[in-house]
Motif scaffolding. Structure first.
Motif, PDB file in Angstrom:
ATOM      1  N   CYS A  83       0.847  -1.191   0.000  1.00  0.00           N
ATOM      2  CA  CYS A  83       0.000   0.000   0.000  1.00  0.00           C
ATOM      3  C   CYS A  83       0.883   1.242   0.000  1.00  0.00           C
ATOM      4  CB  CYS A  83      -0.912  -0.002   1.233  1.00  0.00           C
ATOM      5  SG  CYS A  83      -2.055   1.389   1.319  1.00  0.00           S
ATOM      6  N   VAL A  84       0.747   2.075  -1.024  1.00  0.00           N
ATOM      7  CA  VAL A  84       1.564   3.284  -1.155  1.00  0.00           C
ATOM      8  C   VAL A  84       0.781   4.478  -0.606  1.00  0.00           C
ATOM      9  CG1 VAL A  84       2.771   4.806  -2.760  1.00  0.00           C
ATOM     10  CG2 VAL A  84       2.691   2.344  -3.206  1.00  0.00           C
ATOM     11  N   VAL A  85       1.349   5.147   0.398  1.00  0.00           N
ATOM     12  CA  VAL A  85       0.700   6.304   1.027  1.00  0.00           C
ATOM     13  C   VAL A  85       1.601   7.536   0.915  1.00  0.00           C
ATOM     14  CG1 VAL A  85      -0.654   4.922   2.640  1.00  0.00           C
ATOM     15  CG2 VAL A  85       1.638   5.656   3.285  1.00  0.00           C
ATOM     16  N   GLU A  86       0.997   8.695   1.078  1.00  0.00           N
ATOM     17  CA  GLU A  86       1.755   9.942   0.966  1.00  0.00           C
ATOM     18  C   GLU A  86       2.600  10.203   2.208  1.00  0.00           C
ATOM     19  OE1 GLU A  86      -0.690  13.300  -0.090  1.00  0.00           O
ATOM     20  OE2 GLU A  86      -1.860  12.132  -1.524  1.00  0.00           O
ATOM     21  N   THR A  87       2.022   9.975   3.399  1.00  0.00           N
ATOM     22  CA  THR A  87       2.705  10.319   4.647  1.00  0.00           C
ATOM     23  C   THR A  87       2.601   9.190   5.669  1.00  0.00           C
ATOM     24  OG1 THR A  87       0.729  11.306   5.654  1.00  0.00           O
ATOM     25  CG2 THR A  87       2.108  12.748   4.295  1.00  0.00           C
ATOM     26  N   GLU A 138       0.472  -6.985  -5.938  1.00  0.00           N
ATOM     27  CA  GLU A 138      -0.467  -5.874  -6.097  1.00  0.00           C
ATOM     28  C   GLU A 138       0.022  -4.649  -5.348  1.00  0.00           C
ATOM     29  OE1 GLU A 138      -5.133  -4.541  -5.334  1.00  0.00           O
ATOM     30  OE2 GLU A 138      -4.363  -6.392  -4.440  1.00  0.00           O
ATOM     31  N   VAL A 139      -0.044  -3.503  -6.015  1.00  0.00           N
ATOM     32  CA  VAL A 139       0.266  -2.216  -5.395  1.00  0.00           C
ATOM     33  C   VAL A 139      -1.040  -1.437  -5.270  1.00  0.00           C
ATOM     34  CG1 VAL A 139       1.439  -0.006  -5.663  1.00  0.00           C
ATOM     35  CG2 VAL A 139       2.631  -2.118  -6.254  1.00  0.00           C
ATOM     36  N   ILE A 140      -1.391  -1.084  -4.038  1.00  0.00           N
ATOM     37  CA  ILE A 140      -2.585  -0.280  -3.779  1.00  0.00           C
ATOM     38  C   ILE A 140      -2.130   1.161  -3.555  1.00  0.00           C
ATOM     39  CG2 ILE A 140      -4.576   0.092  -2.278  1.00  0.00           C
ATOM     40  CD1 ILE A 140      -4.266  -2.871  -1.415  1.00  0.00           C
ATOM     41  N   ILE A 141      -2.538   2.051  -4.429  1.00  0.00           N
ATOM     42  CA  ILE A 141      -2.141   3.454  -4.291  1.00  0.00           C
ATOM     43  C   ILE A 141      -3.199   4.183  -3.472  1.00  0.00           C
ATOM     44  CG2 ILE A 141      -1.526   5.573  -5.500  1.00  0.00           C
ATOM     45  CD1 ILE A 141      -0.714   3.869  -7.883  1.00  0.00           C
ATOM     46  N   ALA A 142      -2.807   4.604  -2.274  1.00  0.00           N
ATOM     47  CA  ALA A 142      -3.741   5.242  -1.340  1.00  0.00           C
ATOM     48  C   ALA A 142      -3.419   6.715  -1.176  1.00  0.00           C
ATOM     49  CB  ALA A 142      -3.700   4.514   0.012  1.00  0.00           C
ATOM     50  N   THR A 143      -3.460   7.444  -2.290  1.00  0.00           N
ATOM     51  CA  THR A 143      -3.238   8.892  -2.231  1.00  0.00           C
ATOM     52  C   THR A 143      -4.554   9.575  -1.887  1.00  0.00           C
ATOM     53  OG1 THR A 143      -3.577   8.988  -4.631  1.00  0.00           O
ATOM     54  CG2 THR A 143      -1.307   8.899  -3.837  1.00  0.00           C
ATOM     55  N   ASN A 144      -4.462  10.799  -1.397  1.00  0.00           N
ATOM     56  CA  ASN A 144      -5.653  11.521  -0.952  1.00  0.00           C
ATOM     57  C   ASN A 144      -6.523  11.954  -2.135  1.00  0.00           C
ATOM     58  OD1 ASN A 144      -5.397  11.756   2.046  1.00  0.00           O
ATOM     59  ND2 ASN A 144      -3.423  12.616   1.475  1.00  0.00           N
ATOM     60  N   PRO A 145      -7.851  11.956  -1.949  1.00  0.00           N
ATOM     61  CA  PRO A 145      -8.766  12.293  -3.044  1.00  0.00           C
ATOM     62  C   PRO A 145      -8.869  13.784  -3.326  1.00  0.00           C
ATOM     63  CG  PRO A 145     -10.006  11.809  -1.068  1.00  0.00           C
ATOM     64  CD  PRO A 145      -8.567  11.538  -0.733  1.00  0.00           C
ATOM     65  N   ARG A 169      -6.360   1.446  -6.891  1.00  0.00           N
ATOM     66  CA  ARG A 169      -6.432   2.685  -6.120  1.00  0.00           C
ATOM     67  C   ARG A 169      -7.643   2.633  -5.205  1.00  0.00           C
ATOM     68  NH1 ARG A 169      -6.919   8.974  -8.324  1.00  0.00           N
ATOM     69  NH2 ARG A 169      -6.341   9.929  -6.340  1.00  0.00           N
ATOM     70  N   LEU A 170      -7.535   3.243  -4.039  1.00  0.00           N
ATOM     71  CA  LEU A 170      -8.666   3.281  -3.126  1.00  0.00           C
ATOM     72  C   LEU A 170      -9.846   3.970  -3.802  1.00  0.00           C
ATOM     73  CD1 LEU A 170      -7.148   4.342   0.332  1.00  0.00           C
ATOM     74  CD2 LEU A 170      -7.633   2.048  -0.517  1.00  0.00           C
ATOM     75  N   ALA A 171     -11.014   3.388  -3.644  1.00  0.00           N
ATOM     76  CA  ALA A 171     -12.226   4.026  -4.163  1.00  0.00           C
ATOM     77  C   ALA A 171     -12.624   5.167  -3.225  1.00  0.00           C
ATOM     78  CB  ALA A 171     -13.357   3.009  -4.261  1.00  0.00           C
TER      79      ALA A 171
END
Length: 202
Positions: A83-87, A138-145, A169-171
């Motif tokens: 899971c890829v997150v910004e912070t 699998e790479v889940i990209i969890a960037t802010n909407p 990507r997160l829905a």
């Protein structure tokens, strides 16, 4: 009214904390002043040692006091999902929710042209390396909407084009417990585009 310099200095330092105004900073300073000396000594020791004992995990970018961090060293986690997150704050929020059991990769930034921000090249290179070395499926990209999150998402997707990995990507859209009548146009559009099929036409 003139207050002692040490008290004023503490108030100024508290005001630098996110979301803390002048009155709240003063209340916090008075709180510390009213506690036993042992409380102030423990607080001072904790703050002075914070930078010395806490560092960034070399694998995922999480904060830790050991190498690798608790998440990376947990053998019970799903090691095929990243899971890829910004912070780090985003990582902590997902962890506290208890809804994900895979690994993480903290970007430590985002793409924001207006603020002059861009993703660190070494961080992206590290992400690509981890996918290969850890055999991530699998790479889940969890960037802010928001716009910056979308730009960050596309930058990551472009970089992962050279890898053989599934990317999701997160829905996002309508919040649970919310009402359609109060949703704005952007939220409704996101909800429609992220809709889930429950039955297909035969």
């Amino acid at each position: 009214m003139s207050l002692p310099d040490s008290f004023e200095r503490l108030t100024v330092l508290f005001r630098k904390l996110p979301g803390v105004g002048a009155k709240t900073a003063r209340r916090m300073a008075f709180f510390v002043l009213q506690q036993p000396v042992s409380y102030a000594e423990e607080l001072a020791a904790c703050l002075s040692g914070l930078k010395d004992r806490i560092f960034t995990c070399s694998r995922c970018g999480n904060i830790t006091d050991r190498e690798p961090c608790a998440v990376c060293s947990d053998l019970l986690r799903d090691r095929s999902t990243l899971c890829v997150v910004e912070t780090v704050e985003d990582l902590i929020s997902i962890e506290q929710a208890g809804v994900y059991s895979g690994l993480y990769h903290v970007l430590g930034g985002r793409v924001s042209p207006l603020d002059g921000e861009d993703l660190d090249e070494e961080c992206l290179a590290g992400l690509v390396r981890r996918i290969g070395e850890d055999r991530i499926r699998e790479v889940i990209i969890a960037t802010n909407p928001r716009i910056e999150g979308d730009l960050t998402f596309h930058a990551i997707v472009d970089r992962l084009g050279e890898t053989d990995v599934s990317v999701s990507r997160l829905a996002y859209g309508l919040p649970v417990g919310g009402s359609i009548e109060f949703a704005d146009r952007t939220t409704l559009l996101a909800s429609l585009e992220s809709r889930v099929t429950v039955k297909r036409k035969e």
